[in-house]
Design a protein around this motif. Structure first.
Motif, PDB file in Angstrom:
ATOM      1  N   LYS A 149       0.842  -1.214   0.000  1.00  0.00           N
ATOM      2  CA  LYS A 149       0.000   0.000   0.000  1.00  0.00           C
ATOM      3  C   LYS A 149       0.871   1.256   0.000  1.00  0.00           C
ATOM      4  N   ASP A 150       1.981   1.242   0.823  1.00  0.00           N
ATOM      5  CA  ASP A 150       2.882   2.408   0.866  1.00  0.00           C
ATOM      6  C   ASP A 150       3.515   2.657  -0.497  1.00  0.00           C
ATOM      7  N   LYS A 151       3.956   1.554  -1.149  1.00  0.00           N
ATOM      8  CA  LYS A 151       4.549   1.722  -2.481  1.00  0.00           C
ATOM      9  C   LYS A 151       3.540   2.289  -3.467  1.00  0.00           C
ATOM     10  N   LYS A 152       2.275   1.803  -3.396  1.00  0.00           N
ATOM     11  CA  LYS A 152       1.226   2.302  -4.303  1.00  0.00           C
ATOM     12  C   LYS A 152       0.955   3.793  -4.039  1.00  0.00           C
ATOM     13  N   LYS A 153       0.936   4.192  -2.742  1.00  0.00           N
ATOM     14  CA  LYS A 153       0.711   5.616  -2.408  1.00  0.00           C
ATOM     15  C   LYS A 153       1.801   6.488  -2.996  1.00  0.00           C
ATOM     16  N   ASP A 154       3.069   6.017  -2.879  1.00  0.00           N
ATOM     17  CA  ASP A 154       4.181   6.785  -3.448  1.00  0.00           C
ATOM     18  C   ASP A 154       4.029   6.936  -4.952  1.00  0.00           C
ATOM     19  N   LYS A 155       3.690   5.848  -5.624  1.00  0.00           N
ATOM     20  CA  LYS A 155       3.502   5.901  -7.078  1.00  0.00           C
ATOM     21  C   LYS A 155       2.337   6.806  -7.447  1.00  0.00           C
ATOM     22  N   ASP A 156       1.245   6.705  -6.689  1.00  0.00           N
ATOM     23  CA  ASP A 156       0.069   7.546  -6.983  1.00  0.00           C
ATOM     24  C   ASP A 156       0.390   9.019  -6.765  1.00  0.00           C
ATOM     25  N   GLY A 157       1.223   9.345  -5.722  1.00  0.00           N
ATOM     26  CA  GLY A 157       1.633  10.744  -5.494  1.00  0.00           C
ATOM     27  C   GLY A 157       2.441  11.271  -6.656  1.00  0.00           C
ATOM     28  N   GLU A 158       3.335  10.459  -7.162  1.00  0.00           N
ATOM     29  CA  GLU A 158       4.127  10.866  -8.319  1.00  0.00           C
ATOM     30  C   GLU A 158       3.241  11.088  -9.534  1.00  0.00           C
ATOM     31  N   THR A 186      -8.576  15.773 -11.884  1.00  0.00           N
ATOM     32  CA  THR A 186      -7.626  14.879 -11.219  1.00  0.00           C
ATOM     33  C   THR A 186      -8.379  13.762 -10.548  1.00  0.00           C
ATOM     34  N   ARG A 187      -7.778  12.583 -10.564  1.00  0.00           N
ATOM     35  CA  ARG A 187      -8.416  11.422  -9.964  1.00  0.00           C
ATOM     36  C   ARG A 187      -8.220  11.426  -8.464  1.00  0.00           C
ATOM     37  N   ASP A 188      -9.108  10.705  -7.824  1.00  0.00           N
ATOM     38  CA  ASP A 188      -8.947  10.496  -6.389  1.00  0.00           C
ATOM     39  C   ASP A 188      -7.904   9.398  -6.223  1.00  0.00           C
ATOM     40  N   ILE A 189      -6.659   9.808  -6.083  1.00  0.00           N
ATOM     41  CA  ILE A 189      -5.543   8.877  -6.076  1.00  0.00           C
ATOM     42  C   ILE A 189      -5.663   7.897  -4.931  1.00  0.00           C
ATOM     43  N   ASN A 190      -6.029   8.462  -3.766  1.00  0.00           N
ATOM     44  CA  ASN A 190      -6.112   7.591  -2.590  1.00  0.00           C
ATOM     45  C   ASN A 190      -7.179   6.515  -2.774  1.00  0.00           C
ATOM     46  N   ALA A 191      -8.339   6.946  -3.366  1.00  0.00           N
ATOM     47  CA  ALA A 191      -9.423   5.965  -3.585  1.00  0.00           C
ATOM     48  C   ALA A 191      -8.985   4.913  -4.586  1.00  0.00           C
ATOM     49  N   ASP A 192      -8.335   5.374  -5.685  1.00  0.00           N
ATOM     50  CA  ASP A 192      -7.865   4.413  -6.685  1.00  0.00           C
ATOM     51  C   ASP A 192      -6.832   3.474  -6.097  1.00  0.00           C
ATOM     52  N   SER A 193      -5.930   4.060  -5.284  1.00  0.00           N
ATOM     53  CA  SER A 193      -4.887   3.235  -4.669  1.00  0.00           C
ATOM     54  C   SER A 193      -5.494   2.176  -3.763  1.00  0.00           C
TER      55      SER A 193
END
Length: 259
Positions: A6-15, A65-72
């Protein structure tokens, strides 16, 4: 492990979010740069700036912009669900393979047991058939032996009776035949070879080197034979019946099995 994913996905989604925002600002700047009177505007990415300077007559809308957190979160749940599904499918496949291996082993064991039972039954049947055949052969041999003994006894009895009848007839005719026999008796012929003992079988002189005493007579060793089958006899293996030398078999036959 799930938290790390999940942490890796959050980092990727932030980028990805940063890249999307930069792309939106770039588009607005390019659009503003096309207008002559606001080409040097620095903050034309803001709507307020665009309205003040009037560099863009159309109303700009920032890229959605997408809801990154929701998508993640959705991506993580989907990954977990996919992993769980894959694990369940693998467990089911392993169970099916184990069940199939157990069924194959049970079938092989049953086939081996059936074959062993069939082999045992065949061996027992073969042994029973052999025992029955041996018994039948023994019974047949015993019956044949009994029949042969019976025939020998009957033959010996018949011969004995015939001899007795013949002797009785001869005795009855003896007084009549005596004078004629005396008259017809030939004169003894002179024999060469000395006056030693004569062999009762061949009538020739028996010398010491070939002498054999049996039945109270002197025989040539080669002349002392069974009167029925002509088998050479010895003093220890000879029998006699009615003054004639016999082998054991013919003696039994002549006397009805009595030794």
């Amino acid at each position: 492990k799930k938290d790390k994913k999940k942490d890796k996905k959050k980092d990727k989604d932030g980028e990805k979010e940063k890249e999307a925002k930069a792309d939106g600002e770039r588009e607005l700047k390019e659009c503003c740069a096309e207008k002559k009177d606001c080409a040097e505007t620095k903050d034309c990415a803001e709507k307020e700036c665009a309205e003040k300077k009037d560099c863009c007559k159309q109303e700009f809308t920032a890229p959605a912009t997408r809801d990154i957190n929701a998508d993640s979160s959705n991506d993580g749940d989907a990954a977990v669900a996919a992993a769980e599904k894959a694990a369940a499918e693998k467990a089911a496949a392993d169970k099916a393979a184990a069940d199939k291996a157990a069924a194959d082993k049970a079938a092989a064991d049953k086939a081996a047991a059936d074959k062993a039972a069939a082999d045992k039954a065949a061996a027992e049947k073969a042994a029973a058939d052999k025992a029955a055949a041996d018994k039948a052969a023994a019974d047949k041999a015993a019956a044949e032996k009994k029949a042969a003994e019976k025939r020998a006894t009957e033959k010996a009895a018949a011969e004995k009776k015939a001899a007795a009848d013949k002797a009785a007839a001869a005795k009855k005719e003896a007084p009549k035949a005596a004078p004629a026999a005396a008259a017809a008796k030939p004169k003894p012929k002179f024999r060469f070879g000395g006056g030693g003992d004569k062999c009762p079988a061949c009538g020739k002189t028996v010398y010491a080197t070939e002498k054999l005493m049996a039945l109270k007579k002197v025989w040539h060793r080669g002349c002392f034979r069974c009167s029925k089958c002509n088998t050479t006899l010895s003093p220890s293996s000879q029998y006699q019946h009615e003054g004639k030398p016999l082998c054991k078999a013919h003696y039994v036959e002549q006397t009805g099995g009595k030794l």
